[in-house]
Scaffold this motif. Structure first.
Motif, mmCIF file in Angstrom:
data_model
loop_
_atom_site.group_PDB
_atom_site.id
_atom_site.type_symbol
_atom_site.label_atom_id
_atom_site.label_comp_id
_atom_site.label_asym_id
_atom_site.label_seq_id
_atom_site.Cartn_x
_atom_site.Cartn_y
_atom_site.Cartn_z
ATOM 1 N N SER A 193 3.082 -6.659 -7.090
ATOM 2 C CA SER A 193 1.781 -6.661 -7.080
ATOM 3 C C SER A 193 1.295 -8.205 -6.943
ATOM 4 N N ASP A 194 0.214 -8.443 -6.328
ATOM 5 C CA ASP A 194 -0.184 -9.685 -6.243
ATOM 6 C C ASP A 194 -0.428 -10.257 -8.005
ATOM 7 N N ALA A 195 -0.896 -11.546 -8.110
ATOM 8 C CA ALA A 195 -0.952 -11.971 -9.379
ATOM 9 C C ALA A 195 -2.174 -13.175 -9.342
ATOM 10 N N PHE A 196 -2.374 -13.750 -10.406
ATOM 11 C CA PHE A 196 -3.612 -14.801 -10.592
ATOM 12 C C PHE A 196 -2.950 -16.080 -10.993
ATOM 13 N N TYR A 197 -3.264 -17.221 -10.466
ATOM 14 C CA TYR A 197 -3.146 -18.543 -10.898
ATOM 15 C C TYR A 197 -4.076 -18.396 -12.325
ATOM 16 N N TRP A 198 -3.573 -18.913 -13.250
ATOM 17 C CA TRP A 198 -4.481 -18.927 -14.520
ATOM 18 C C TRP A 198 -4.353 -20.239 -15.601
ATOM 19 N N THR A 228 6.076 -10.027 -11.090
ATOM 20 C CA THR A 228 4.647 -9.121 -10.753
ATOM 21 C C THR A 228 5.190 -7.664 -10.581
ATOM 22 N N GLY A 229 6.474 -7.419 -10.592
ATOM 23 C CA GLY A 229 6.620 -6.050 -10.328
ATOM 24 C C GLY A 229 7.630 -5.491 -11.286
ATOM 25 N N ILE A 230 8.289 -4.072 -10.808
ATOM 26 C CA ILE A 230 9.327 -3.440 -11.844
ATOM 27 C C ILE A 230 10.499 -3.153 -10.510
ATOM 28 N N TYR A 231 11.526 -3.060 -11.440
ATOM 29 C CA TYR A 231 13.011 -2.814 -10.498
ATOM 30 C C TYR A 231 13.639 -1.533 -11.150
ATOM 31 N N HIS A 232 14.185 -0.783 -10.194
ATOM 32 C CA HIS A 232 14.519 0.562 -10.731
ATOM 33 C C HIS A 232 15.925 -0.275 -11.323
ATOM 34 N N ARG A 233 16.318 0.275 -12.421
ATOM 35 C CA ARG A 233 17.570 -0.111 -13.169
ATOM 36 C C ARG A 233 18.953 0.379 -12.669
ATOM 37 N N GLU A 234 18.773 1.543 -11.883
ATOM 38 C CA GLU A 234 19.778 1.929 -11.208
ATOM 39 C C GLU A 234 20.115 1.191 -9.934
ATOM 40 N N PHE A 235 19.314 0.725 -9.339
ATOM 41 C CA PHE A 235 19.385 -0.275 -8.180
ATOM 42 C C PHE A 235 19.987 -1.518 -8.646
ATOM 43 N N LEU A 236 19.496 -2.097 -9.718
ATOM 44 C CA LEU A 236 20.162 -3.512 -10.196
ATOM 45 C C LEU A 236 21.537 -3.211 -10.361
ATOM 46 N N LEU A 237 22.005 -2.062 -11.205
ATOM 47 C CA LEU A 237 23.162 -1.824 -11.910
ATOM 48 C C LEU A 237 24.320 -1.450 -10.519
ATOM 49 N N GLU A 238 23.682 -0.824 -9.673
ATOM 50 C CA GLU A 238 24.650 -0.480 -8.277
ATOM 51 C C GLU A 238 24.756 -1.664 -7.451
ATOM 52 N N ASN A 239 23.921 -2.641 -7.448
ATOM 53 C CA ASN A 239 24.168 -3.980 -6.711
ATOM 54 C C ASN A 239 24.667 -4.936 -7.696
ATOM 55 N N ASP A 240 24.994 -4.749 -8.773
ATOM 56 C CA ASP A 240 25.384 -5.861 -9.624
ATOM 57 C C ASP A 240 24.494 -6.996 -9.595
ATOM 58 N N ILE A 241 23.151 -6.988 -9.763
ATOM 59 C CA ILE A 241 22.367 -7.994 -9.465
ATOM 60 C C ILE A 241 22.203 -8.508 -11.138
ATOM 61 N N ARG A 242 22.579 -9.946 -11.175
ATOM 62 C CA ARG A 242 22.285 -10.456 -12.461
ATOM 63 C C ARG A 242 21.721 -12.096 -12.423
ATOM 64 N N PHE A 243 21.497 -12.683 -13.362
ATOM 65 C CA PHE A 243 21.036 -14.059 -13.344
ATOM 66 C C PHE A 243 22.002 -14.962 -13.435
ATOM 67 N N HIS A 244 21.970 -16.080 -13.047
ATOM 68 C CA HIS A 244 23.038 -17.259 -12.993
ATOM 69 C C HIS A 244 23.013 -17.701 -14.534
ATOM 70 N N LEU A 260 2.132 0.416 -11.415
ATOM 71 C CA LEU A 260 3.287 0.204 -10.839
ATOM 72 C C LEU A 260 4.210 1.251 -11.028
ATOM 73 N N TYR A 261 4.495 1.988 -12.084
ATOM 74 C CA TYR A 261 5.381 3.077 -12.314
ATOM 75 C C TYR A 261 4.890 4.179 -11.480
ATOM 76 N N MET A 262 3.695 4.469 -11.366
ATOM 77 C CA MET A 262 3.289 5.695 -10.678
ATOM 78 C C MET A 262 3.670 5.707 -9.205
ATOM 79 N N HIS A 263 3.307 4.592 -8.583
ATOM 80 C CA HIS A 263 3.838 4.192 -7.254
ATOM 81 C C HIS A 263 5.252 4.450 -7.233
ATOM 82 N N ALA A 264 6.058 3.522 -8.081
ATOM 83 C CA ALA A 264 7.283 3.577 -7.797
ATOM 84 C C ALA A 264 8.149 4.934 -8.065
ATOM 85 N N SER A 265 7.588 5.647 -8.960
ATOM 86 C CA SER A 265 8.378 6.957 -9.317
ATOM 87 C C SER A 265 7.769 7.952 -7.977
ATOM 88 N N ASP A 266 6.559 8.078 -7.654
ATOM 89 C CA ASP A 266 6.134 8.973 -6.447
ATOM 90 C C ASP A 266 6.973 8.691 -5.368
#
Length: 428
Positions: free
Chosen positions: A116-121, A161-177, A102-108
């Motif tokens: 990504s996809d996931a598995f029912y387990w 299933t993924g990763i989020y750019h931290r600056e993106f979260l901060l810039e948009n003030d994305i938080r949990f309820h 994930l990081y390789m694609h996100a950074s590049d």
């Protein structure tokens, strides 16, 4: 700065916690920090985390009084220092190459979000099945931007299933309820990230094992009737405050979608009271589901005669359970998507031990599903005489009619439609 900060919210999961943390620490991407937020656990979860922190300096443990999932996640976000943020639920596990890939694609590719996809387990029965939406194959494995924004919401709703750019979260003030004791607070985070991200990618690879056999999971609870509704009220306030019309549109649509899931999930004695909320919201948000025939039809049934709609669902579920109770064994006829849905539904309802095998009309591609062998239908009927056959394809299709003919030729005159299981039970 670590490349990825992995947040793990923890509350009374000592049974599963070691496998979860071990899977994170075995990542091929070594430059990570693991922020474990102990939300007032009363079992041994806290001490297990403290032991890991002594063994591995990448593990940071935050002990807090119990304040709920959203507050725990926000504490993790506040403590994170990584370039990207990952999330792992404490009863799940991940494959070793997840964060490196994930990081390789996100950074590049300079992505706000990558998933990504996931598995029912189901670890207890050896079940592991990839989640994948074939209808979106043209959108996997490439960068999606503003012109594809409506497709963001079509992928599986999850935050882990993924990763989020931290600056993106901060810039948009994305938080949990933050609401103590509430559930489904991942919905708000998902809706915000999908609404505000501009460069995103979904990989067709799967790395995340999403546990389905934890009986304490919130999705198995028959209570908390209004938890989902309150979460979508929170999301709507954010979209209105930010004057984001598209986000508000999708918020209203998924509010109604979640009503359907909640109606199936909650206890039967709560269904009629919940219908009053559905009727109220159908009046306000009917435009948001225009064109979605199934949802429109369901809402119309509830609004026109809620007593009858509730009685119909409760009676249909009772009839299905009675058939499953009386059966000496179960044969799931079909191993495609519907076969897996039926399997998970039967497992959730407590009938796994009655499953004798899966069956197919042609030579099977696999040998087993969930520790149950796959046989040709004639072999299955001969091996398990008297077992109830469940036709696990969509009712009324050509395949369904063909399977009926096959069963009649084998002398099977009674069966159960998998569609009835899918329609009347809450299945992830």
């Amino acid at each position: 700065m670590p490349k990825v900060s992995v947040i793990v919210p923890v509350y009374n999961v000592e049974k599963y916690l070691t496998a979860c943390i071990d899977s994170i620490l075995r990542q091929t991407l070594r430059d990570i920090e693991v922020i474990c937020v102990d939300d007032g656990s009363t079992d041994n979860s806290g001490s297990i985390l403290d032991t890991y922190a002594l063994w591995d300096s990448r593990v940071k443990v935050l002990h807090r009084d119990n304040a709920g999932y959203g507050a725990a996640m926000n504490a993790g976000l506040d403590a994170a220092s990584g370039e990207y943020i990952g999330i792992v639920e404490s009863d799940d596990v991940i494959l070793p190459e997840m964060y490196e890939t994930l990081y390789m694609h996100a950074s590049d590719k300079h992505l706000d979000v990558i998933k990504s996809d996931a598995f029912y387990w189901m670890e207890t029965v050896g079940y592991c099945e990839k989640m994948h939406n074939k209808g979106l194959d043209g959108y996997y494995d490439r960068v999606l931007e503003e012109t594809d924004h409506r497709k963001y919401y079509a992928f599986l709703m999850n935050i882990w299933t993924g990763i989020y750019h931290r600056e993106f979260l901060l810039e948009n003030d994305i938080r949990f309820h933050e609401t103590p004791g509430a559930s489904y607070q991942d919905n708000g985070f998902w809706m915000q990230t999908m609404t505000f991200c501009r460069r995103v990618m979904w990989l067709s690879q799967a790395f995340y094992l999403y546990r389905q056999d934890n009986p304490m999971s919130s999705v198995k609870s028959q209570s908390k009737m209004l938890a989902m509704t309150k979460e979508y009220e929170y999301i709507a306030r954010i979209m209105e405050h930010k004057q984001n019309a598209q986000g508000l549109k999708y918020c209203n649509f998924y509010r109604m979608v979640r009503h359907y899931g909640t109606f199936l999930r909650i206890a039967d004695e709560s269904k009629r009271a919940f219908c009053d909320l559905i009727i109220k919201d159908c009046d306000v948000y009917h435009n948001s589901i225009a064109g979605y025939s199934f949802l429109e039809g369901w809402c119309q049934q509830i609004c026109s005669n809620p007593d009858q709609a509730c009685a119909k669902v409760i009676d249909a579920k009772r009839q299905v359970r009675e058939k499953l109770d009386k059966a000496s064994g179960l044969i799931i006829y079909g191993t495609g998507k519907r076969g897996h849905i039926v399997f998970r539904g039967i497992y959730n309802e407590g009938f796994y031990d009655k499953i004798r095998c899966f069956a197919v009309s042609d030579n099977p591609e696999k040998r087993q599903i969930g520790n149950r062998e796959i046989l040709l239908i004639n072999e299955a009927v001969a091996a398990y005489p008297g077992a109830l056959v469940i036709i696990a394809v969509v009712r009324g299709t050509g395949m369904y009619r063909q399977m009926l003919v096959t069963l009649e030729g084998l002398g099977i005159t009674e069966h159960l439609d998998g569609t009835d299981i899918e329609k009347n039970f809450y299945i992830l």
